[in-house]
Structure formats: C-alpha cells, structure tokens
Design an enzyme around this catalytic site. Sequence first.
Site, mmCIF file in Angstrom:
data_model
loop_
_atom_site.group_PDB
_atom_site.id
_atom_site.type_symbol
_atom_site.label_atom_id
_atom_site.label_comp_id
_atom_site.label_asym_id
_atom_site.label_seq_id
_atom_site.Cartn_x
_atom_site.Cartn_y
_atom_site.Cartn_z
ATOM 1 N N ASN A 102 8.012 -49.770 1.330
ATOM 2 C CA ASN A 102 6.607 -50.248 2.064
ATOM 3 C C ASN A 102 5.643 -51.336 1.079
ATOM 4 O OD1 ASN A 102 4.533 -49.070 0.512
ATOM 5 N ND2 ASN A 102 4.055 -47.811 1.973
ATOM 6 N N GLU A 332 14.964 -35.070 -20.817
ATOM 7 C CA GLU A 332 13.934 -33.636 -20.862
ATOM 8 C C GLU A 332 13.014 -33.125 -19.591
ATOM 9 O OE1 GLU A 332 14.437 -36.180 -23.057
ATOM 10 O OE2 GLU A 332 15.172 -35.235 -24.726
#
Lengths: 598, 598
Positions: A102, A332
Amino acid sequence: MDDLKHFRQVDSITPGHPESHDTPGVEVTTGPLGQGFSNAVGLAMAQAHTAAVFNKPGFNLITNHTYCIFGDGCSMEGIASEAASTAGHLQLGNLICIYDDNHISIDGDTACAFTEDVLKRFEAYGWHTQWVKDGDHDLEGIAAALEKAREVKDRPSVIKVTTTIGFGSKLQGTGGVHGNPLKADDCLAVKKKFGFDPEQSFVVPSEVYDLYHKHANEGAAKEQEWNQLLERYGQEYKSEHADLTRRLTGDLPEGWEKNLPTYKLSDPAVASRKLSEIVLTKIHQAIPELLGGSADLTGSNLTRWKDAVDFQPPSTKLGDWTGRYIRYGVREHAMIAIMNGLAAYGTIIPYGGTFLNFVSYAAGAVRLASLSRVRIIIVATHDSIGLGEDGPTHQPIETLAHFRALPNMMVWRPADGNETSAAYYAALTNKHTPSILALSRQNLPQLEGSTIEGAIKGGYVVHEAENADITLVSTGSEVGICVDAVKYLKEQHQITARVVSIPCFEVFDAQPKEYRLKCLPDGIPSLSVEVMSTLGWERYAHEQFGLNRFGASGPYKDVYKKFEFTPEGISKRAIATVDFYKGVKPRSPINRAFQQLI
Amino acid sequence: MDDLKHFRQVDSITPGHPESHDTPGVEVTTGPLGQGFSNAVGLAMAQAHTAAVFNKPGFNLITNHTYCIFGDGCSMEGIASEAASTAGHLQLGNLICIYDDNHISIDGDTACAFTEDVLKRFEAYGWHTQWVKDGDHDLEGIAAALEKAREVKDRPSVIKVTTTIGFGSKLQGTGGVHGNPLKADDCLAVKKKFGFDPEQSFVVPSEVYDLYHKHANEGAAKEQEWNQLLERYGQEYKSEHADLTRRLTGDLPEGWEKNLPTYKLSDPAVASRKLSEIVLTKIHQAIPELLGGSADLTGSNLTRWKDAVDFQPPSTKLGDWTGRYIRYGVREHAMIAIMNGLAAYGTIIPYGGTFLNFVSYAAGAVRLASLSRVRIIIVATHDSIGLGEDGPTHQPIETLAHFRALPNMMVWRPADGNETSAAYYAALTNKHTPSILALSRQNLPQLEGSTIEGAIKGGYVVHEAENADITLVSTGSEVGICVDAVKYLKEQHQITARVVSIPCFEVFDAQPKEYRLKCLPDGIPSLSVEVMSTLGWERYAHEQFGLNRFGASGPYKDVYKKFEFTPEGISKRAIATVDFYKGVKPRSPINRAFQQLI
C-alpha cells in the site's frame, strides 16, 4: 461482540496486537514487525516435516498450507529478509505470503525510505512471485493468484497485492488510518459506501453470519472427516498414531528422562557445550519431536548429534523433509522466530544454537517466545570471556542480565554435567516457558555436590559447611572456581565458606521461601561470583564479584587471570566481605518486605 | 611486528576481531556479522552529507569513497539486508562493496543454507552489480571492476568476487581455514607456493616494505596537499572552516547549552518524548553536526524539528544531501549500526528514534556503540506500559535492565523537562559514550525539586525531608507519582518520605561515594519504584516495586491502576517497607565491601 467492544481495554482478549495465549484462534503472537512473517516460515517448515514423518500411502494426514499477510514494514525488517531467504532455500511450496503493497508506512509514502523492487528480491531468494495490481477491486485476481500459488509446489509464493490503505475513508492512502479510529463523519461515509447501515454500530449483517456459519459447518464436516481418517490411521499405523497424538498434548514420551546422563566427581572435565551435545545424543531417539539446528555454528555449538539427517528439500540431496537438523545459516533473529513458529505448530520441540552473545541479535524473537509461552530451547554456547581469543566483540557481559529480566524465560547456566542434564530436564518439561542454555566453550570439572535433583530447583547448596563465615553464590564455569576458593580460604585464611549454585534465577525464585532461605540463610554474608555484569546479583548476594566492563582477547586462562576470576581473586573479595560484615548478622536477601507482582 | 606476534593475546592491540578504540587505523569495530557492512553505509552517508555541507567551488575537500569487504555470513544477516536496502534508496554512489563469494561458512558449503542470488538481490535494492568470476587469479579483473565502480556515481556498487577460501592451503575451499592457524607443513607449503622463504616467520619482504613506503609517501604528500587546500579554504570560507575543524575535535560549539530549556513547577505537564522534541528544536541550530532520524516512527518519536530538510538524494525531490533528517525506514538494527558509522566519520553526531521496546531489535549494534565508544543518541520513546493500547508486544519490561548492564552505555530515563535537558546535556558532552534516552508517551508533570544540575549527576534528591522514614527511589514517569505518594503517606499514614530520582545509573555510579551516600543515606530503608523489571534495582534500594511480568493493553491510566502504580499502590509498599525495617537502621546499598572492576 463484547470482546470487540473491549478492543484495547485492560483484561480483554482483544489487545492492541494479537496474542496467541490470550485470544483463541490466534496462532502466533505478532505485532513487532517481521516476527509473524518468520513465524509463518516456521509453521510451513513444521508442516513439511510433520507431513514427511506421519503421512502414509492413503493417509494424507498433514496437508495444510500456511498463509501470511505482510506489509511494507515487515518487508523492511531484516528478520523477514532472513526468513524469506531461508524459505526460498528450503523450497517451501506450502507457504503463501501476500504482500500488502500500500506504499504507506508510519512516516508516510514509502518513497521516502523504501524504493527497492520487493518482488525481484523475493525472486532472488527463489520464490514464485505474482502481482495483483488493483487489490482494492480485483478480488477475482486475488483469488486466482492464490489458486496459482497453491499449484506451485516447489517453492514458496509471494503475491504482491497493490492496495490503498484505508480504502474508502477520507484518509485513504495516508498513514492517518493506520492506528487511529476514523472520525464519526468518515465512519458514517465508509459504512454507507460499502452498503452498511450507517446508524448501526457493532452489528454484523445476517448474510455475513450466514456465510460464516456455512463455512463453519463445512469446516466442522472436514474436521470430522479428518478425525475419522486419523482413527483409521491409528488402526493401521499404531505407533505413529500414538506418537502424533501424544505430541499434540505436549507431553513427552514416558521414561525419556532415564536417558539423561549423570556424572560423578571422578568423571573428566568437559565443556558444557559438549555436555549439551551428550544430552542431545542420548535423548534424541527418545524424543522424536526434538528438531535441532544452529545459525551456522554447528561445530562450535555442538548441536548436531552424529548421523543426524538434515532437514532439506530432497532435491538438494543434502537431506530430506524428515530430517531433524536445520541449517539456519547466519540468521539468528529469523532462527528464533522460526523456532517460535515450529513450536506453535504443535508437533515439534525446536532447539537452536548460536553464541550467547548473538542471541542478542534475536532479542525481538526471544521476547515473543516468552510472551507467547512456547517451548523452545536456545543453545547459547561460548557464554563468557571464557571463549577467549575472539575477544570483547564476542564476549557476553550484559546478556544474562537482559534475559533474566525477561518474564517467563528460563536462563540456565549449568556448572557441570549434572546441572546440564537438569537444564535440559527443565527446558523440556516446562511446556509453556522457553529456555536459554548458557554453555561454556572451556572444560568444566564435575562437582562433588552437584545433582540433577538440586539443580532443577534452580538453585541449591553445592558445598555445605557448618558455621560458615560466608556463602559464595555462583553459576556455570565459576562454580568450580568457587569450590577451589573454599579450600584456599580455609587453608590460607581459616575462613569457612559454603557454595550455592543458582543455575536458573527464574526457577529458583519460584521455590518456597523456606527452601530459598536454606540455600541463602540469614546471618551469613554472601558474595556472588559470575564473570559478567553484576546487575541483578544484588537479589541473591550482599556483595558481587563480576565484570562491569568489556572483556579481552586472549587464551581464556589468561583472560580469567587478568580479571582475577581465580581462587585467589575470589578469596580476596570473600575476605573483604567477611571483614565488612564483622559483627553484623546480615539479613538474607531472600527476606523481603513484600511480594513482587508476577 | 611485535603486535602481530601478540595476535589474540591479552592486552595486545591485535585482538580476535578489529576494535577501533584499541588499534590505530581501525575505523570501526566489527566482528559480529553485518555490523561492518552497515557501518560502511553510515560512513558513506556521512561523506555525502559532509561533502554537501562543506565542499565549495574550487574546494573539493570531502571526496572519499567508502570501501567494504563482506562475506557470505554478512550476506545472510538481516542487518546487512536492511543497510543495503537503505544504501540503494539513498543512491550512495560513494560506496563500493566487495562480496567475497567463497561459498563457505562455518557450517560448510553455503549450499546447505544460502542459495539465493545475491547480486540479483542487490539489483533489487538499486545497486550497480559486477561479478569477477576468478577472484583467486584475476587481479586485473578486480582492479577494473573497482575502477568501473568508481565511475558509477548514482548508486552504490557491489562487486561479487568468487574466490577460494584459504587459497593455496591444503584446506583450501573448506571452513578449516576460517579461524584456525594452518598446520606447520601446510604453512610451509603455502609460503613456498607464494614465493616466501618457508623457514622464516614474522618477516615482511623488503619489496613489500618498499611498496608500502612508496604508498605511504604518496599518501603523506596527498595529505599535505589536502591540508594546504584546507588552509586556503579557511581564508575564503572562514566560518565553514571553523565549523569543520571544530567538529573534528569532537567539541561542541561554545555556549550551545544556553539553548537547553528549563522548567518550573507551574509549567504544564508534557510527555518526555515531546520534551525531547523541544530540546532538538532549540539546539539544532547551535549544533549543526546533529543529524537526526527515526526508524519510521517520526510522528511518534517526535525526532524531527519543524522545517527540517530530509537527507535524500536530490533526484527524489524529497530533500538533498545537506538535509539533516534521515528516513531510516523500519530498520532498527541497521539504523543504529549506520549511526555508529556516521559517528565514526568524525563530523556528525547522530541521533535516531524508535520505540524503546524495539531498540532491542538493534541490540547487536547498540553493544558495538558502547564497545567502540561512539557518541550516538538513541531516542527511545513509548518507554513503558505507559504507552497503553499497543499492549504487551510493545511494552518494555526487560529493556532497561538489558542496557543498564551494558558497559559504557548511558541509559537515561528523565522524569520531566529539566531532566530531559540534563539527559541531552550528558549525551552530547560525553564524547565517547553512547546514550539511550527512554522517553514517555504520556504527559509528565514538572517537578518542584528537579534541576539540570542535579540530574546531570545521574541521581539526586528531588524531594528532601528531615527525619525521613523511607527513601523512594525512582525514574522517569514514576518520579511524579512518588512525589504524590509522599503527600499521601504523610496525610494518611504520618510517614515521612523523601524522593530520589536516578535518571541514569551509569552516571550516578561514577559520582563520589559521599555524594551517593547523601542521596541514599545509611539508616533509612529505601524502596525503588519503576514500572518494569526490578532486576538491578537492588543496587540502590532495599526493596523494589516493579513489574516482573508482561504488561497489558488498555488506556495507560487503567494499565497503571491495574498494576497499582498509583500513590496508593506505592504507599502500600512503602508502609510494608517501613514496617519491615522497624527497629533496624539498614546500611545504605551504596556501602560496599569492595570496589567493582571497571
């Protein structure tokens, strides 16, 4: 309807962001950007694995797709990039993501900060991409794209749907409709525009009820069909059926804990990362839902049992979907968020490794593990300056304080083999609490007084002494040095010391007060010893010996010596503590004026 | 040569990973993956800005490129994705990155986890891309690619250089050469292969010395040339010259602090995020090196002064290179790492905003800010459950404990206008310490006893009382509630309370002991009040009132009430504390048996 009326009110089930533990039907707790996207990758991986393990000819039990809607904010977050790259590598054909394009984020038009070609980026990750250009009106286009995405089996799909934010409102196309309620007149106009009675609020038209009831009935029929399939499966595949249904309860297989290794004083010194590997090696057959991995540090974290099969798309020839070892890459943050998704699926207990210092890279996902009460195990090795040569950039100082302050997180820092077994016992049996296991790179001696039974209480007396002058309170690699300091203090200074190990604050705090007072009794001054920030240790000890500065690069014994984490260095501070409290019988830190809010 | 011999030894300047504060010539502290790449983006942005501000016709003072080498590990990290997307948006033609594509990470062949098309991804970000296919031999190809990259002015460049890790060693092409020394025989063979005397160690051939000396002489000549240019610049552009040379010393312009606002009791209640905006508005003209921004929360963080110009490529028509406001997008981790790079450049003091809870997304970069001693300011708004409706996913609990445990980090949580000014004063005048300013969403009253002079000590008595029964110790939004509790305790319970505000632990801890004891004297029991984890508060108060659980979604006053952070709730715990210490004259927590290692 009442719940909707209590949107964002205290004690409602409709908080500002969806929370899985509060609101039935919410699969994962999201809100912090990029987490939900990464959870979706985990859910899809869980489906692929569970299907591969349990589906049998004629029994297509596990077949779901995972759908995910994400916006520009999620697209910008690094965690979502990591997860998208992972999903592409894993060729997750069961994952369908809709990118709500958008062009608006809180700062306004994304032209001010975000001008990359998102679909091209996903192509680079190996995703199937589609674009629905008028998402405001082209519902058939969206439906067709979804249908097409379901046909794509060999890679994940992203459908970019270009939309107008707040479509229909006066504020459409602006950030003004992101978090604020529409003004009264705008609200009226929007209702009118979409064919609702503008005078009515909190009303669902009967057509909508009818449609949803119809879907609900269809769903219920499908569920019954599936339950029957599962029952027939149980007749043909008894053990698989038992395994699957047990997994869904969250209970572990009976007797699994008999596989946990125990140690005695005469056993050799072993690094706790290695002790962790021994546990995993011994229990992985008993707990088939354990799914491991590492963020590219397998050989350092020691997270992979010998002969483990990798979880990989078969076309890579590096493993298959039944594989129980995940190569997360150097990602991670996505790893932990993916683990949250794996756990949410219900058939898997995920664990994953990295260095303790780099669990901080994943702090956002670690927090959501705690908040959403999932059972995940973070294997955090190289847990202190004891990692040595890598130096200050890799040596945790603040990390344990950080995660100890996080509610509903068990931070374990075991001192030896028995304590490592205890940490795994607690991590695996607490169904709704994630764990971080802080493990040493360096070898640790087996302790005379350590037991699984003691350690699972979170804290216990590892070395008792009558008429002690001081209690040394410690964790992990420093407990053994404290035990050595006891001898040194006695021989050199005629001071009698006792030693308490507190491998897990969270669990120790939950013990009855009498028990905690037995560990840390009134009248004896205490000194904590842990080779990192002292912050928080005031809770258990009158004085603290720690490291409120960054570490140093060097062989680990030299680094320990530099900072005086030796029997002599500990003794020096123990003597200062005993002197300071001479003539005073200090109250135990366990004795408090009032109970904390928890 | 001695430094090389002390590689990875304690107290050497050659630690396991390069650290800018220890080793001359190291520009940024790296090691944790993705940080250096993001620092490079910051350095390039700093160049673009500094050039735009100071270069004049005939005075091309600031012209450097920023070069960065990164590997597969950095490529996988989300932070690097965020930074690369930012650099692409910003069209940083002065940034040249070399991707060392050696297909190996710690887990082995990248085929196991990382199979995306990296160059295509960078293209999607808007980068210029090149590929040198034989990086082991094709030195001319590398040189030509660099030359080409320097010609590209309108976007950053990445050159993928496909190489063999450990080229020449027996272990070439494997992870075995990543962190371990070569074995003796392999070492001999490699030296021989590349034309060195295999019997000699720690020897640099004279040709290399000669070449480097030649380069050094050329460099010195260039430097002299540049210094002369700068001198002529000083004659023609006096004030710009004075500004630039002052910036390079790290000193602030004289008298800047006169712009800091002060407040009195009768001034209206204002949210501290708004107080921060007022400071920025008042000081930005006096401190031209201040460069602000936000990770897409400008309107919430209030980090942008009115009429600020955006830092943007002119072609976007959204700003220009002289602009002092950076749109970081939803990229918290890259934002802080970029700020580290901006600060390292030497001409800029960067600040950047996000919600306090999402500073955790950037924990890796925050840590490196502390370790590398850069002056950056993190504007962390919405600092507690006081943010209200967004709920537990956005409400910090563990966050302050985390960053307070981080060495060389000032965590400020100001209580009102004067304390906010004090926080900025400290953040700006400490040249080698980064800061986090934890700021409220909700309005805070101006306090009678607050002063800049008191607050810059990190802690001070905000409300004194003779013969006090208790000291309330607090920070930020809870200080005002404590002041209200003083009245309540006196009127309802004839208890006399004093109030100490400790907006910054790090700075308070550095005050002389006598001063700290004046704030927290012996003989008076104390109670800390802060609406988040109590971890660490035992350092300053005998008892702690905090929130060792997750928060709740709702209007903020309701949330505060739910958890009893009201004058009544505080008083209840103050009474319990006074009762508990009846007949005891407790020692101040400031009195300790020994000094900590810092």
